[in-house]
Write an enzyme that holds these catalytic residues in place. Sequence first.
Site, short mmCIF file in Angstrom:
data_model
loop_
_atom_site.label_atom_id
_atom_site.label_comp_id
_atom_site.label_asym_id
_atom_site.label_seq_id
_atom_site.Cartn_x
_atom_site.Cartn_y
_atom_site.Cartn_z
N MET A 81 0.85 -1.21 0.00
CA MET A 81 0.00 0.00 0.00
C MET A 81 0.88 1.26 0.00
SD MET A 81 -3.42 -0.89 2.06
CE MET A 81 -2.78 -0.60 3.71
N HIS A 98 9.60 -3.11 3.77
CA HIS A 98 9.18 -3.31 2.38
C HIS A 98 10.39 -3.46 1.46
CE1 HIS A 98 5.59 -0.76 3.79
NE2 HIS A 98 5.02 -1.88 3.37
N GLY A 118 4.87 -10.34 3.76
CA GLY A 118 5.63 -10.27 5.00
C GLY A 118 4.99 -11.12 6.10
N GLU A 125 11.93 0.30 5.41
CA GLU A 125 12.99 -0.69 5.21
C GLU A 125 12.45 -2.12 5.14
OE1 GLU A 125 15.95 -0.40 4.12
OE2 GLU A 125 16.45 -2.52 4.39
N VAL A 178 10.81 -7.41 9.61
CA VAL A 178 11.94 -6.48 9.78
C VAL A 178 11.56 -5.51 10.91
CG1 VAL A 178 13.37 -4.73 8.68
CG2 VAL A 178 12.54 -6.68 7.35
N LEU A 205 8.60 -2.79 11.85
CA LEU A 205 8.41 -1.62 11.00
C LEU A 205 7.03 -1.67 10.37
CD1 LEU A 205 11.87 -1.24 9.20
CD2 LEU A 205 11.12 -0.40 11.44
N LYS A 242 5.02 -10.31 9.00
CA LYS A 242 4.43 -9.38 9.97
C LYS A 242 2.91 -9.51 9.98
CE LYS A 242 3.78 -4.58 10.97
NZ LYS A 242 2.60 -4.33 10.14
N ASP A 243 2.32 -9.66 8.80
CA ASP A 243 0.87 -9.82 8.70
C ASP A 243 0.59 -11.32 8.58
OD1 ASP A 243 -0.27 -6.88 8.25
OD2 ASP A 243 1.67 -7.06 7.27
N GLN A 285 -10.21 -2.73 1.96
CA GLN A 285 -9.73 -3.39 3.17
C GLN A 285 -9.70 -2.47 4.39
OE1 GLN A 285 -5.91 -4.37 1.15
NE2 GLN A 285 -4.98 -3.97 3.14
#
Length: 280
Positions: free
Chosen positions: A34, A41, A157, A39, A186, A194, A159-160, A65
């Site tokens: 998005m 990404h 990622g 960093e 990261v 991040l 992260k999600d 979303q």
Amino acid sequence: MTRPVVCTTVEQMRDTLDTHVSRGVSSVGLFPTMGALHEGHLRIARTARDENDLVVVSVFVNPLQFGPNEDFDSYPRQLERDIAALADCGVDVVFAPSTEQMYPGGVPVISVTSGRAGSLLEGATRPGHFDGALTVVNKLFMIIQPGPGIAFRAYFGEKDAQQLLLMQRMVRDFNHRVHIRPVPIVRSDEGLALSSRNQYLSADDAAHALVLNRTLRAVAAGELTLEQGRSAIDGEPGVRLDYLVTVDPDTLAETSPRAGALALAAAWVGPTRLIDNMKI
Ligand code: AMP
């Protein structure tokens, strides 16, 4: 570094892809974002660069979303800066369509639904979020999929974590010809995952937000029970817990904090909602 080709329409994107395919690329990597790139990404973009002949990064703030009371209008948009950063990573193509390009005529009539796994955790607080994310990625797969004989990889990622699991599920359920490549989280030197939304944090908020990572680490190490972890997060000034759970990473079913489980946390830090997770 050369500026990537920037495509703003579906037609331009397809024409650009066809040109590269006719020149004989053997692999295409797609990284959906998005924008407001950081960093985390860029690390993914570089991974995609290492692994593919052609790298496409999409930048699209997907209205589907976001819930009605979420930050769609204020979500950071900085396309020129993103393009410059992606040029440094050697990305070939940036696909930055308008909402009208992605959803001509408004909300699509036919869309992807995420089922029970999409209604838990993030989906419980953000109803419809995963349906929107899956619908746009499904469209990106249809637009960018390079055809037979060419490896197609899509980068997401860790992260999600719930999003990643649902993307893998969609690829299986829809027989998409794409290989999902998960990329590790990261973090800042202090441990904060991040996020584009970290831009919203004041210096105080950013310091308090570290409780998420600290607590996940303590739960993963067996130093805190989940209950103690929840109190630690909720007790941090300016932080309000949404959830702290441990789940089976394949099904998201809640489990005890045992080896192989995934600890997931979400909290509001001031007005900003952050998520983080850690494998045990
Ligand atoms: P977003 O632009 O926030 O929708 O994120 C685009 C992609 O980048 C998603 O697959 C995210 O999981 C991934 N991503 C965002 N932040 C991080 C991070 N700190 N570490 C790893 N991946 C990330």
